[in-house]
Write an enzyme that holds these catalytic residues in place. Structure first.
Site, mmCIF file in Angstrom:
data_model
loop_
_atom_site.group_PDB
_atom_site.id
_atom_site.type_symbol
_atom_site.label_atom_id
_atom_site.label_comp_id
_atom_site.label_asym_id
_atom_site.label_seq_id
_atom_site.Cartn_x
_atom_site.Cartn_y
_atom_site.Cartn_z
ATOM 1 N N LYS A 182 1.781 -10.269 -3.791
ATOM 2 C CA LYS A 182 1.245 -9.169 -4.604
ATOM 3 C C LYS A 182 2.328 -8.099 -4.737
ATOM 4 C CE LYS A 182 -0.568 -5.380 -4.184
ATOM 5 N NZ LYS A 182 0.009 -4.794 -5.427
ATOM 6 N N GLU A 258 7.203 -4.011 7.491
ATOM 7 C CA GLU A 258 8.422 -3.224 7.236
ATOM 8 C C GLU A 258 7.956 -1.922 6.604
ATOM 9 O OE1 GLU A 258 11.346 -4.006 8.183
ATOM 10 O OE2 GLU A 258 11.179 -6.136 8.615
ATOM 11 N N CYS A 292 13.999 2.791 2.216
ATOM 12 C CA CYS A 292 13.466 3.071 3.557
ATOM 13 C C CYS A 292 14.594 3.340 4.540
ATOM 14 C CB CYS A 292 12.620 1.899 4.027
ATOM 15 S SG CYS A 292 13.531 0.367 3.891
ATOM 16 N N GLU A 389 9.588 11.442 5.123
ATOM 17 C CA GLU A 389 10.507 10.596 4.366
ATOM 18 C C GLU A 389 10.652 11.202 2.959
ATOM 19 O OE1 GLU A 389 8.852 6.671 3.678
ATOM 20 O OE2 GLU A 389 10.842 5.766 3.844
HETATM 21 P P1 NAP Z 1 2.915 1.574 -0.681
HETATM 22 O O1 NAP Z 1 2.204 2.592 -1.473
HETATM 23 O O2 NAP Z 1 2.576 1.442 0.755
HETATM 24 O O3 NAP Z 1 2.703 0.193 -1.455
HETATM 25 C C1 NAP Z 1 3.283 -0.993 -1.023
HETATM 26 C C2 NAP Z 1 2.453 -2.167 -1.508
HETATM 27 O O4 NAP Z 1 1.165 -2.110 -0.912
HETATM 28 C C3 NAP Z 1 2.233 -2.197 -3.012
HETATM 29 O O5 NAP Z 1 2.221 -3.533 -3.438
HETATM 30 C C4 NAP Z 1 0.859 -1.571 -3.146
HETATM 31 O O6 NAP Z 1 0.161 -1.981 -4.304
HETATM 32 C C5 NAP Z 1 0.159 -2.136 -1.934
HETATM 33 N N1 NAP Z 1 -0.984 -1.347 -1.490
HETATM 34 C C6 NAP Z 1 -1.255 -0.044 -1.744
HETATM 35 N N2 NAP Z 1 -2.420 0.307 -1.153
HETATM 36 C C7 NAP Z 1 -2.878 -0.799 -0.526
HETATM 37 C C8 NAP Z 1 -4.028 -1.066 0.264
HETATM 38 N N3 NAP Z 1 -4.922 -0.133 0.546
HETATM 39 N N4 NAP Z 1 -4.190 -2.309 0.752
HETATM 40 C C9 NAP Z 1 -3.286 -3.266 0.488
HETATM 41 N N5 NAP Z 1 -2.181 -3.081 -0.255
HETATM 42 C C10 NAP Z 1 -1.975 -1.853 -0.748
HETATM 43 O O7 NAP Z 1 4.493 1.790 -0.690
HETATM 44 P P2 NAP Z 1 5.417 2.066 -1.921
HETATM 45 O O8 NAP Z 1 5.164 3.473 -2.348
HETATM 46 O O9 NAP Z 1 5.322 0.975 -2.911
HETATM 47 O O10 NAP Z 1 6.865 1.966 -1.236
HETATM 48 C C11 NAP Z 1 7.462 3.010 -0.576
HETATM 49 C C12 NAP Z 1 7.327 2.858 0.937
HETATM 50 O O11 NAP Z 1 7.820 1.584 1.328
HETATM 51 C C13 NAP Z 1 8.180 3.852 1.686
HETATM 52 O O12 NAP Z 1 7.440 4.399 2.754
HETATM 53 C C14 NAP Z 1 9.325 3.015 2.219
HETATM 54 O O13 NAP Z 1 9.928 3.522 3.381
HETATM 55 C C15 NAP Z 1 8.666 1.718 2.451
HETATM 56 N N6 NAP Z 1 9.671 0.650 2.482
HETATM 57 C C16 NAP Z 1 9.967 0.083 3.670
HETATM 58 C C17 NAP Z 1 10.929 -0.911 3.734
HETATM 59 C C18 NAP Z 1 11.281 -1.556 5.038
HETATM 60 O O14 NAP Z 1 11.884 -2.610 5.009
HETATM 61 N N7 NAP Z 1 10.934 -0.992 6.171
HETATM 62 C C19 NAP Z 1 11.571 -1.328 2.572
HETATM 63 C C20 NAP Z 1 11.236 -0.734 1.368
HETATM 64 C C21 NAP Z 1 10.260 0.253 1.336
HETATM 65 P P3 NAP Z 1 0.018 -0.980 -5.558
HETATM 66 O O15 NAP Z 1 1.386 -0.708 -6.021
HETATM 67 O O16 NAP Z 1 -0.783 -1.763 -6.514
HETATM 68 O O17 NAP Z 1 -0.669 0.247 -5.060
#
Ligand code: NAP
Length: 485
Positions: A182, A258, A292, A389
Site C-alpha cells: 500500500k 522504520e 527520516c 522532526e
Molecule cells: P505516514 O503518515 O505515517 O504514512 C505512511 C504510510 O502509512 C502511508 O502509506 C499512509 O497512507 C499510511 N497510513 C496512514 N495512516 C494509517 C493508518 N492509520 N493505518 C495504516 N496505514 C496508515 O508517514 P508519511 O507522512 O507518509 O512519511 C513521513 C514519515 O515517514 C516521517 O516521520 C519519516 O521520518 C518517516 N520515514 C521513516 C523512514 C525510515 O526508514 N525510518 C523512511 C522514510 C520515512 P496514506 O498516505 O494513504 O495516508
C-alpha cells in the site's frame, strides 16, 4: 481522464491485483497532485477493504509456487528487475518528481538507490544460510534453516516513493514471500509505473500486488486481521507505526518498523569544517530535508561554530529553488500544504524564542509548496524545531562546549535513527558513536543509506532493519529440527 500529464503517458492508475489491473470495487478514485503547480496530474483507483482482501487472496495463492522456486531463480528475476529499472530510470525519476516535488537530481539518485535493492537482494537470495551443530548435552544434532514467512503487507511513505518500496519488495521476494503493497496516497504513481517493469522481469502474477487507498487505516487493519498475512513492514511516522503495531498484535503479525527520526549532526572543534559543511548539505538537503535520516539538530563546538554557520548559510542561500522538473533546480517544493505549514510554524516558533535567521526563514507566496533553504543559529534547545522532526530544508544550529554535554544533548530525544559526527580524531569519533543512541552513525559522512548496510533505528525510530543481510531475515522464519541420528 485518469492521467493528465505527458510524463504519465502509459502509467497505469488502477489496482494491481493478481497480475491484472482492476478498478476499485466501489469505483472510487482519488486525485494525485503536483506539489509544484498544485494541479491534479492523475486520478488513481482507491482500494476498498474487499479489494485489499482480494490482493491478499492473490498473494496467498502465489506464495507456494514462488517460495518453491530455487533461490537462484528468484535472484535472477530480481537481477532483471534491477536492470530494467535502471533502463527506465529517467522515466521513473520524472514520475517521482511530478508526484513528490523533489528535484530531478534527487529523483535520479532515488531511482539508482531503489534499483540497487533489487541487485543487492538478487545476491542475498542465495545466501540464506542455515546451521548444523551438536547439542552439547543430549547428543542430538541441531539443524537450523530459514523459511519464507508468508504473505507480507508492505506500507510505504511519500518521501521516497520508489526506494522505500523496493527496500521491502527486494528482500521479501528474495526470501520467497509474496507481498501486498500500500503506497502513500500522495505518491502512488511511481509504484504503479514499476509493476509492468516487474512483470517484464518475470515476477509471476500475484507475487507483488499494489493497492493505493484513501482508506489506509481501514484497509491495513482488515489485512492485518487476515491470518494469512504473516509480516507487516511499515515505513512512515512513529504515530501511525504505533497504531499498526497495535493492529498487528491481534494476530501476532511480525512487525518491521522504520519510523521517524531527529538526527543530531555534531561538529567538533577539530573537524575539517569544509568537509563538515559538505556533509551537512547532504545530510540536510537530500530530498529537501524530507528524509527520516535528515540532519535535524546541528550541534557545533564553540571554536568552529561561527565559521560553520556562515559557510552553511552561504551554501544554503546559493541553492536554486523551483519546479523540480526544471534542470538546474536543486530544491523543489515540499510535498503538500500541511508539510509546508508545519515547517513554517517550526521556524516561526524558533524565531519567537530568540533564534537568529542567517538565510531563508519565510515561505514564498504563490503557487506551489515552496520553502527556502533556511539556517538558524542561537536556537533554544526547547524549540519545536529541535524536539520535533522538521521534514524540510531548515538547519537549526546550537553551540556546545564539551563532549559529554553534546552526547547528552544528542541522546535527549525519543528518536534514535541516524546521527552524524565530524572530527579528525577517529578515536573520539568512534567513542562518541558508541555512546549515541542511534541505529546508524555517519562518521565524517553525511550519508548513511546503503542497500548493503542494515538501515534502522532504536527507541521510537523503529524495530528491525532493512538492507544488508538483516533485511532478508525480516522476511524469513527460523526453523530448528532436533535430529536423533
Ligand atoms: P505516514 O503518515 O505515517 O504514512 C505512511 C504510510 O502509512 C502511508 O502509506 C499512509 O497512507 C499510511 N497510513 C496512514 N495512516 C494509517 C493508518 N492509520 N493505518 C495504516 N496505514 C496508515 O508517514 P508519511 O507522512 O507518509 O512519511 C513521513 C514519515 O515517514 C516521517 O516521520 C519519516 O521520518 C518517516 N520515514 C521513516 C523512514 C525510515 O526508514 N525510518 C523512511 C522514510 C520515512 P496514506 O498516505 O494513504 O495516508
Amino acid at each position: 481522464m485518469t492521467v493528465q500529464h505527458d510524463i504519465l503517458a502509459g502509467v497505469p492508475t488502477d489496482l494491481w491485483i493478481g497480475g491484472a489491473w482492476r478498478t476499485a470495487s466501489d469505483a472510487a478514485r482519488f486525485d494525485v497532485e503536483d506539489p509544484a503547480t498544485q494541479k491534479t496530474v492523475a486520478t488513481v483507483a482507491s482500494a476498498t477493504v474487499a479489494d485489499c482482501l482480494a490482493a491478499v487472496d492473490a498473494a496467498s495463492e502465489a506464495f507456494k509456487p514462488w517460495a518453491a522456486l530455487t533461490p537462484r531463480a528468484r535472484g535472477e528475476i530480481l537481477r532483471r528487475a534491477y536492470e530494467l529499472m535502471v533502463q527506465e530510470g529517467e522515466r521513473l525519476a520524472r514520475i517521482i518528481t511530478l508526484e513528490n516535488g523533489k528535484s530531478l537530481v534527487d529523483a535520479r539518485g532515488e531511482v539508482a538507490y531503489a534499483a540497487e535493492f533489487f541487485r543487492w537482494n538478487a545476491e542475498e537470495a542465495v545466501r540464506s544460510n542455515g546451521q548444523y551443530s551438536h547439542a552439547p548435552a543430549s547428543g542430538a544434532r541441531i539443524l537450523v534453516s530459514h523459511k519464507p514467512a508468508g504473505v507480507a503487507l508492505l506500507i510505504t511513505p511519500w518521501n521516497f516513493p520508489a526506494a522505500m518500496a523496493t527496500r521491502k519488495i527486494g528482500p521479501a521476494l528474495a526470501a520467497g514471500c509474496t507481498v501486498v503493497l500500500k503506497p502513500a496516497s500522495a505518491t502512488p504513481l511511481t509504484m504503479l509505473a514499476l509493476m509492468p517493469i516487474l512483470e517484464k522481469a518475470g515476477v509471476p502474477a500475484g507475487v507483488v500486488n499494489v493497492v493505493p487507498s484513501r482508506a489506509s487505516g481501514a484497509v491495513v487493519d482488515a489485512m492485518l486481521a487476515d491470518m494469512r498475512v504473516r509480516v507487516v513492514s511499515f515505513t512512515g511516522s512513529t504515530e501511525v507505526g504505533r497504531d499498526i503495531l497495535k493492529s498487528a498484535a491481534h494476530n501476532v503479525v511480525r512487525p518491521a518498523m522504520e519510523l521517524g527520526g531527529n538526527a543530531p549532526f555534531i561538529v567538533f572543534d577539530d573537524a575539517d569544517v569544509d568537509a563538515a559543511v559538505e556533509g551537512a548539505m547532504i545530510a540536510k538537503m537530500r530530498n529537501m530535508g524530507e528524509a527520516c535520516t535528515a540532519a535535524n539538530r546541528f550541534y557545533v563546538q564553540s571554536k568552529v561554530h561561527d565559521e560553520f554557520a556562515a559557510k552553511m548559510a552561504a551554501r544554503m542561500a546559493a541553492l536554486k529553488v523551483g519546479n523540480g522538473l526544471d534542470e538546474g533546480v536543486t530544491v523543489g517544493p515540499l510535498v503538500n500544504a500541511s508539510t509546508l505549514k508545519k515547517v513554517a510554524s517550526l521556524v516561526d516558533d524558533a524565531v519567537s524564542r530568540g533564534a537568529t535567521v542567517l538565510t531563508g526563514g519565510r515561505a514564498s507566496e504563490g503557487i506551489g509548496y515552496f520553502y527556502p533553504p533556511t539556517v538558524l543559529t542561537n536556537v533554544p534547545a526547547n524549540s519545536a524545531v529541535v524536539t520535533e522532526e522538521i521534514f524540510g530544508p531548515v538547519a537549526a544550529i546550537q553551540k556546545f562546549t564539551s563532549e559529554d554535554e553534546v552526547v547528552s544533548q544528542a541522546n535527549s530525544s525519543e528518536f534514535g535513527l541516524a546521527s552524524y559526527i565530524y572530527t579528525r580524531d577517529i578515536g573520539k569519533g568512534l567513542r562518541v558513536a558508541e555512546q549515541l543512541e542511534a541505529g546508524m552513525v555517519g562518521l565524517n559522512r553525511g550519508l548513511v543509506s546503503d542497500p548493503a548496510a542494515p538501515f534502522g533505528g532504536v527507541k521510537q525510530s523503529g524495530l528491525g532493519r532493512e538492507g544488508g543481510h538483516e533485511g532478508l531475515l525480516e522476511f524469513l522464519e527460523t526453523q530448528y529440527v532436533s535430529v536423533n541420528w
